[in-house]
Design an enzyme around this catalytic site. Structure first.
Site, PDB file in Angstrom:
ATOM      1  N   ASP A  40       2.263   8.976  -6.089  1.00 43.08           N
ATOM      2  CA  ASP A  40       2.303  10.842  -5.924  1.00 43.08           C
ATOM      3  C   ASP A  40       2.141  10.477  -4.225  1.00 43.08           C
ATOM      4  OD1 ASP A  40      -0.787   9.783  -4.980  1.00 43.08           O
ATOM      5  OD2 ASP A  40      -2.033  10.694  -6.318  1.00 43.08           O
ATOM      6  N   GLU A  64     -10.802   3.376   7.278  1.00 46.12           N
ATOM      7  CA  GLU A  64      -9.714   3.442   7.790  1.00 46.12           C
ATOM      8  C   GLU A  64     -10.877   5.329   7.734  1.00 46.12           C
ATOM      9  OE1 GLU A  64      -6.254   6.719   5.275  1.00 46.12           O
ATOM     10  OE2 GLU A  64      -7.607   5.673   4.007  1.00 46.12           O
ATOM     11  N   HIS A  72      -9.543   0.932  -0.276  1.00 43.19           N
ATOM     12  CA  HIS A  72     -10.042   1.179   0.922  1.00 43.19           C
ATOM     13  C   HIS A  72     -11.131   0.964   1.580  1.00 43.19           C
ATOM     14  CE1 HIS A  72      -6.154   3.455  -1.438  1.00 43.19           C
ATOM     15  NE2 HIS A  72      -5.841   3.610  -0.042  1.00 43.19           N
ATOM     16  N   HIS A  79       1.212   4.978  -2.221  1.00 38.04           N
ATOM     17  CA  HIS A  79       0.723   5.612  -3.785  1.00 38.04           C
ATOM     18  C   HIS A  79       1.927   6.580  -4.069  1.00 38.04           C
ATOM     19  CE1 HIS A  79      -3.810   5.681  -1.852  1.00 38.04           C
ATOM     20  NE2 HIS A  79      -3.388   5.484  -1.190  1.00 38.04           N
ATOM     21  N   ASP A 110       2.098   4.240   2.668  1.00 41.48           N
ATOM     22  CA  ASP A 110       0.983   4.756   2.223  1.00 41.48           C
ATOM     23  C   ASP A 110       1.221   6.342   1.964  1.00 41.48           C
ATOM     24  OD1 ASP A 110      -1.662   5.625   1.474  1.00 41.48           O
ATOM     25  OD2 ASP A 110      -2.393   6.762   3.905  1.00 41.48           O
ATOM     26  N   HIS A 116       0.726  -1.082  -0.262  1.00 41.41           N
ATOM     27  CA  HIS A 116      -0.488   0.175   0.015  1.00 41.41           C
ATOM     28  C   HIS A 116       0.974   1.017  -0.155  1.00 41.41           C
ATOM     29  CE1 HIS A 116      -3.932   2.047   0.939  1.00 41.41           C
ATOM     30  NE2 HIS A 116      -3.593   2.880   1.180  1.00 41.41           N
TER      31      HIS A 116
END
Length: 372
Positions: free
Chosen positions: A28, A216, A213, A26, A313, A24
């Site tokens: 960006d 969360e 997702h 990202h 993350d 997991h």
């Protein structure tokens, strides 16, 4: 030295050097600050600050927002500099280089192609640009005697459910050229997986892996929708699954917990939880239990036998690395190397790879830990 670049030790061993799996992470959320500065110059984009290290601090300071919506606002900057094929390839190449430097041997990189079209790229061209950067980095690592394997996860934005079908078809088109799974991203509350049901039906018919997702920024209903509507094989974060646990009583030595039907289902079917401890604190995902790492339900879920995995993350926003996340958990919960190995084996078993390749990955991880 910034926190992500530090060496972290446990039982005299370098956590950085141990073989690790990142599920997991990202794209960006993992740019190098200096790269942002240089790409912004090329694109003529205004930045909040110009110095790379000051920019790093700017991202980290805004990550402690206490909500996912606020946490996501800094992505306007990173996405803004990722709008050309060259920029996407560079960011992806450096992303993989940084994973390798942190000891990652298998990583899945998630990103939302629909956010990278403002300069005229098509969805397919964006995916191809990211894959080109990944391929360059993997080849360079191999040429240097190292090893890393990377897969793309294509994310569809929950707030744009009408796009989900197109992103699902995009993922399937590229399943033989680097894309290993489908994801959802963006604000969770108010956007259950059921709003993308058509896309999930299509992916199921194509036998294409899905992670969602859930758990969360929203609770058990969101997780339920991810599993029933999304057919999720993994839960992105998933920490609020712990709301389905009932602590019946505790004594000086033991805590007695009962599981609800939902959490029992997740445990029994070994559906992986893609936890990201630092991010979970920053976004308020664990606010139900407290505000410190010691309050994170990770250890409770681990002790109860859930397939917990450890992830970053967004390495830039959270000022972290996978080694740092593992070190933080080891410090707070007194974990040993055997525990860290279990987390990597959990992640390897949940990777969106054929079973034979997952077994090879498990062997690689076991050999790396045995060598310590």
């Amino acid at each position: 030295m910034s926190a992500p670049d530090r060496e972290y030790l446990l039982e005299g061993a370098s956590i950085n050097a141990l073989p690790k799996v990142s599920l997991h992470d990202h794209l960006d959320g993992g740019l190098r600050p200096q790269t942002i500065v240089e790409l912004a110059d090329e694109a003529g984009l205004e930045l909040p600050v110009r110095d790379a290290e000051t920019l790093r601090t700017w991202f980290e300071s805004r990550a402690h927002a206490g909500s996912l919506v606020e946490y996501l606002k800094t992505f306007d900057v990173t996405v803004g500099v990722m709008q050309t094929a060259d920029a996407l390839a560079r960011v992806a190449r450096e992303f993989v280089e940084d994973l390798h430097a942190d000891g990652v041997v298998y990583g899945e990189i998630r990103w939302a192609p629909e956010q990278h079209l403002t300069h005229g790229l098509s969805l397919d061209q964006a995916v191809e640009a990211v894959q080109a950067g990944i391929d360059q980095a993997v080849a360079a690592v191999g040429a240097g005697g190292g090893f890393i394997r990377i897969g793309q996860l294509l994310s569809s934005l929950r707030q744009n459910p009408g796009q989900a079908g197109e992103i699902a078809r995009l993922a399937v088109r590229h399943r033989d050229s680097g894309v290993v799974g489908f994801d959802t991203a963006g604000p969770e509350a108010g956007f259950p997986a059921s709003t993308m049901r058509g896309a999930f039906d299509y992916l199921a018919a194509e036998w294409f892996p899905v992670t969602v997702h859930a758990g969360e920024a929203d609770g058990l209903d969101s997780i339920t929708s991810a599993l029933l509507d999304g057919r999720a094989l993994r839960l992105g974060h998933g920490v609020r699954l712990a709301e389905d646990l009932i602590i019946e009583r505790a004594d000086d030595e033991n805590t007695y917990v009962s599981l609800g039907l939902l959490s029992q289902w997740v445990k029994d079917r070994e559906i992986a939880l893609e936890t990201s401890p630092t991010s979970n604190l920053q976004t308020g995902a664990i606010a139900h239990w407290g505000e410190t790492m010691a309050d994170h339900p990770f250890d409770l879920l681990y002790q109860l036998g859930f397939r917990v995995t450890v992830n970053t993350d967004n390495r830039l926003m959270s000022g972290t690395s996978l080694s740092r996340e593992l070190s933080l958990l080891a410090d707070v919960f007194a974990y040993r190397l055997d525990d860290l190995e279990t987390f990597q084996l959990n992640a390897a078993a949940a990777a969106f790879l054929p079973i034979e390749e997952r077994e090879e990955l498990i062997d690689r991880i076991a050999a790396g830990f045995d060598a310590v």
